[in-house]
Design an enzyme around this catalytic site. Structure first.
Site, PDB file in Angstrom:
ATOM      1  N   SER A 411       6.303  -1.415   5.332  1.00  9.15           N
ATOM      2  CA  SER A 411       6.168  -0.102   4.702  1.00  9.15           C
ATOM      3  C   SER A 411       7.307   0.810   5.130  1.00  9.15           C
ATOM      4  O   SER A 411       7.411   1.928   4.645  1.00  9.15           O
ATOM      5  CB  SER A 411       4.816   0.516   5.051  1.00  9.15           C
ATOM      6  OG  SER A 411       4.661   0.551   6.447  1.00  9.15           O
ATOM      7  N   HIS A 432       4.358  -3.934  -1.169  1.00  8.69           N
ATOM      8  CA  HIS A 432       3.784  -2.937  -0.266  1.00  8.69           C
ATOM      9  C   HIS A 432       2.349  -2.644  -0.686  1.00  8.69           C
ATOM     10  O   HIS A 432       2.110  -1.902  -1.637  1.00  8.69           O
ATOM     11  CB  HIS A 432       4.648  -1.666  -0.283  1.00  8.69           C
ATOM     12  CG  HIS A 432       4.177  -0.622   0.674  1.00  8.69           C
ATOM     13  ND1 HIS A 432       4.416   0.713   0.506  1.00  8.69           N
ATOM     14  CD2 HIS A 432       3.461  -0.736   1.830  1.00  8.69           C
ATOM     15  CE1 HIS A 432       3.867   1.378   1.506  1.00  8.69           C
ATOM     16  NE2 HIS A 432       3.287   0.522   2.313  1.00  8.69           N
ATOM     17  N   GLU A 444       3.033  -1.302  -4.438  1.00 10.89           N
ATOM     18  CA  GLU A 444       4.441  -0.950  -4.692  1.00 10.89           C
ATOM     19  C   GLU A 444       5.242  -2.246  -4.597  1.00 10.89           C
ATOM     20  O   GLU A 444       5.217  -2.909  -3.558  1.00 10.89           O
ATOM     21  CB  GLU A 444       4.960   0.032  -3.642  1.00 10.89           C
ATOM     22  CG  GLU A 444       4.660   1.485  -3.920  1.00 10.89           C
ATOM     23  CD  GLU A 444       5.317   2.431  -2.899  1.00 10.89           C
ATOM     24  OE1 GLU A 444       5.567   3.578  -3.258  1.00 10.89           O
ATOM     25  OE2 GLU A 444       5.564   2.026  -1.746  1.00 10.89           O
ATOM     26  N   ASN A 482       5.277   6.682   0.534  1.00  8.40           N
ATOM     27  CA  ASN A 482       5.336   7.203   1.906  1.00  8.40           C
ATOM     28  C   ASN A 482       6.501   8.163   2.116  1.00  8.40           C
ATOM     29  O   ASN A 482       6.436   9.056   2.955  1.00  8.40           O
ATOM     30  CB  ASN A 482       5.411   6.045   2.914  1.00  8.40           C
ATOM     31  CG  ASN A 482       4.044   5.405   3.099  1.00  8.40           C
ATOM     32  OD1 ASN A 482       3.033   5.936   2.647  1.00  8.40           O
ATOM     33  ND2 ASN A 482       4.014   4.257   3.749  1.00  8.40           N
TER      34      ASN A 482
END
Ligand code: CAA
Length: 702
Positions: A411, A432, A444, A482
């Protein structure tokens, strides 16, 4: 006759086939075509009945959502005209259903005199998911067929039911087999032969009684589950009208509430989201005909929380999966957690024991990395350390099949650097997953600089069996979700120092519509996870000394307050209970830290909290678009709804920004920049769009 509707005649029965691919939506022209066929057949003495069905993959999947709010050509027939014509037909009309009968499609079927369905067909009124309600009589007819209680639940949830359940509920009259047209025609001929009186659902009033307090109970449950949304309330209002008013009055009420919902910002947002979710699979340089590698077998490296969750996705999809660990106890723990997760779902009644057994049978644990040799995809979910990952990828490259996809669940780390450890960077990709990986819908898919098209297409295609929504993103720190989250979290922390408490921030964000506020979310995810990453980063890339940062998350971790798992984090927790309780110790810590930092605390209104948390999302999202790391604003919206609990009925952060208006967003950013500095400097894309009078919606995938 409209080109969207075809007719054939079989032994005195007219088969009316809607042929409007891909899903036979009731687009302009479809009602006209069906009505023309009814008129022609009514006048023909050789015709005894009609069968209405869909050509291709499905029955009618509803109104054409793209046409909502658009002007209709003068004289074009509507779904209301069609429903009136079907119901009034002097000759029996049988709906013969395969695929899905949804929304306006089911409403049309409910206006037919009988309904038959094939195995595998599904039924539902999903309008609530588009922020509207079934506006073509569905809320008045369905309760008359199924009884009020079952109809209310279906309409308020928008859930689909399979044909056997639909039969039990009375939605269909028979389940048929074989050729649909022939089976429908046979049913119609039987109706004619038996001289059955036409069954008009509008006249069926014997199932409308409800137990005392039923509507009150439904409204209580909407208050819990439909927080902030308008459409579920209007749906139950309509069903109540069905139970209490004569049919025509109920229809008038339904129509008025439908119009109100259709014009609402929530419906606009949900319709945007519906199409955004379907657009994410369209990648300009990876056309639909790109060859896709089948994934018949998978391997996951690492049996920790993420690895185990990822493995469950494959096992549940019926794809054999090998879970690889380095130590026997870690493997045993991982497998036991998976078993316990499934068992909990079985105990709650959401999964049959047989399905759990089937899933567990797909799963093999091993300590031998060589076991990845027959996997079509290997997904790494080990500790976030570049050295560890590069070493692992070099070994995987040597063992895995030459064309196997090597995926990383990192990540935070650079997928290109990980790929450089292999001789097949074109087959390396990021997958992800979001925690808990067996639950969260978002995936993702991170495209490296050298990832080839087949690898991208194959990984995106994998989302379907895994029941995920995959969004393609580029390589950058934190990828899309993120990276955006970082600014949102920073502001949430600064708000604490400036005067708010965790519960104030969380309440404001939840009242906006998020599933959870930032502090409850951190407590759920585990505060130690980010703490470890922060400490690692401070060694590799120290923070610029002039940048404001909050010590609060480090301070609580130093006290061992890792979140729910330790019974204390930003909140305190009672043993065995996930309810966050505000903690005076945290309030004292925050007040002391503000004093130490020389910050004078003040009361912060909820509106400011929301603005301070959301603007960084929008601003960073715009930078990401400018850098080409997400294909479309809608892709970012999908990431935030499915990955972070942004309310779908606000469309996602980028859609929401367009609703505020980019000139206003720009003005707010500039004001904050003047007050607080460069964190708020508007992204060049926002400046460009706002100054040219455009919104994010004007951007095309590039
Ligand atoms: N109107 C317009 N387009 C639609 C549509 C609709 N009702 N339903 C699906 N489509 C389009 C999709 O946008 C997609 O288009 P692209 O290929 O260009 O992206 C295509 O049809 C295929 O859709 P999916 O990718 O979703 O295909 P699927 O096989 O996974 O699912 C489905 C098919 C179950 C029908 C799903 O598309 C679905 O749930 N559709 C919406 C159904 C719905 O909400 N109906 C109610 C409409 S509102 C209404 O009817 C109001 C009323 O009461 C009068």
């Amino acid at each position: 006759m409209s080109s969207l509707v075809r007719t054939t005649t079989q032994d005195g029965v007219v088969i009316i086939a809607v042929d409007n691919p891909p899903v036979n939506a009731l687009s302009i022209g479809v009602p006209d075509g069906i009505m023309d066929a009814l008129t022609a057949g009514a006048d023909d003495p050789a015709i005894g009945a009609f069968v209405l069905l869909g050509a291709g993959r499905t029955f009618i999947a509803g109104a054409d959502i793209r046409e909502f709010g658009r002007p209709r050509p003068p004289g074009a027939k509507t779904i209301f005209d069609l429903i009136a014509a079907l119901e009034a037909s002097p000759k029996p009309v049988v709906a013969a259903i395969h695929g899905t009968a949804l929304g306006g499609g089911l409403e049309v079927a409910l206006a037919c005199h009988w309904r038959v369905g094939v195995k595998g067909s599904q039924y539902g009124l999903p309008e609530v998911k588009l922020g509207i309600l079934p506006g073509a009589g569905g809320t008045q007819r369905l309760p008359r067929l199924t009884g009020v209680e079952a109809a209310a639940k279906l309409i308020v949830s928008g859930d689909f039911v399979p044909v056997d359940k639909a039969l039990a509920l009375g939605i269909v009259d028979a389940v048929v087999e074989g050729d649909l047209a022939e089976a429908g025609a046979a049913f119609a001929r039987q109706v004619v032969a038996e001289r059955r009186p036409l069954r008009r659902v509008r006249d069926m009033n014997d199932r409308l009684a409800v137990p005392d307090g039923f509507f009150e109970g439904m409204r209580k449950s909407i208050a819990r589950s439909g927080r902030g949304q308008v459409a579920p309330w209007r749906c139950i209002d309509c069903v109540e009208a069905a139970a209490t008013l004569p049919f025509d009055e109920g229809i008038r009420r339904e129509r008025a509430l439908f119009e109100e919902c259709l014009a609402s910002p929530q419906s606009k947002a949900l319709r945007h989201f519906f199409f955004a979710e379907r657009e994410v699979g369209k990648i300009p340089d990876v056309p639909k005909d790109t060859p896709v590698q089948a994934v018949a077998r998978a391997a996951i490296i690492g049996a920790g929380t993420m690895g185990g969750g990822i493995a469950m996705n494959f096992a549940s999809a019926g794809i054999p999966v090998t879970l690889v660990e380095t130590a026997a106890d870690a493997l045993e723990r991982g497998l036991a957690t998976i078993r316990a997760n499934y068992a909990r779902t079985v105990a709650s009644g959401r999964l049959p024991q047989a399905a759990m057994d089937k899933a567990m049978a797909q799963l093999t644990g091993t300590l031998d990395l060589a076991a990845v040799a027959d996997a079509d995809i290997v997904i790494e979910a080990v500790f976030e350390d570049m050295g560890v990952k590069k070493d692992l990828f070099a070994r995987l490259d040597a063992i895995a099949k030459p064309d196997a996809i090597l995926a990383t669940n990192t990540s935070t780390l650079d997928v290109d650097e990980i790929a450089s450890a292999t001789k097949r960077p074109e087959k390396v990709i990021g997958t992800h997953f979001f925690s808990p990986a067996n639950v969260m819908k978002l995936l993702e898919v991170v495209r490296g600089a050298r990832t080839d098209r087949t690898t991208i297409a194959s990984t995106m295609a994998l989302a379907k069996p895994l029941k995920k929504v995959a969004v393609l993103v580029g390589v950058c720190d934190g990828f899309v979700g993120n990276r955006m989250l970082a600014g949102y979290m920073r502001q949430a922390l600064f708000l604490l120092e400036e005067g708010a408490l965790p519960q104030d921030v969380d309440r404001a964000i939840q009242d906006f519509g998020f599933a959870m506020g930032p502090f409850a979310m951190m407590d759920l995810a585990g505060n130690d996870v980010e703490w470890r990453i922060r400490k690692h980063r401070e060694k590799t890339s120290p923070r610029p000394s002039n940048q404001r940062f909050s010590r609060l998350p480090d301070l609580i971790c130093e006290e061992g307050r890792f979140g729910q798992k330790t019974g204390a984090g930003w909140y305190r927790y009672e043993p065995g209970d996930r309810t966050p309780h505000p903690d005076p110790a945290i309030a004292a810590l925050i007040v002391e830290e503000a004093r130490a930092s020389g910050i004078t605390r003040r009361a912060i209104p909820a509106e400011e909290i929301v603005q301070r948390c959301l603007l960084p999302l929008i601003n960073e999202g715009a930078r990401i678009l400018d850098e080409g790391l997400a294909l479309r604003p809608g892709d970012i919206d999908v990431i935030w709804v499915y990955g972070y609990g942004f309310p779908s009925w606000k469309g996602g952060p980028m859609f929401h920004a367009d609703q505020i208006g980019l000139p206003e967003v720009l003005a707010q950013l500039r004001r904050l920049e003047a007050e607080q500095g460069s964190f708020w400097t508007p992204s060049p894309l926002i400046v460009r769009l706002a100054e040219s009078g455009q919104g994010f919606a004007s951007l095309k995938a590039g």
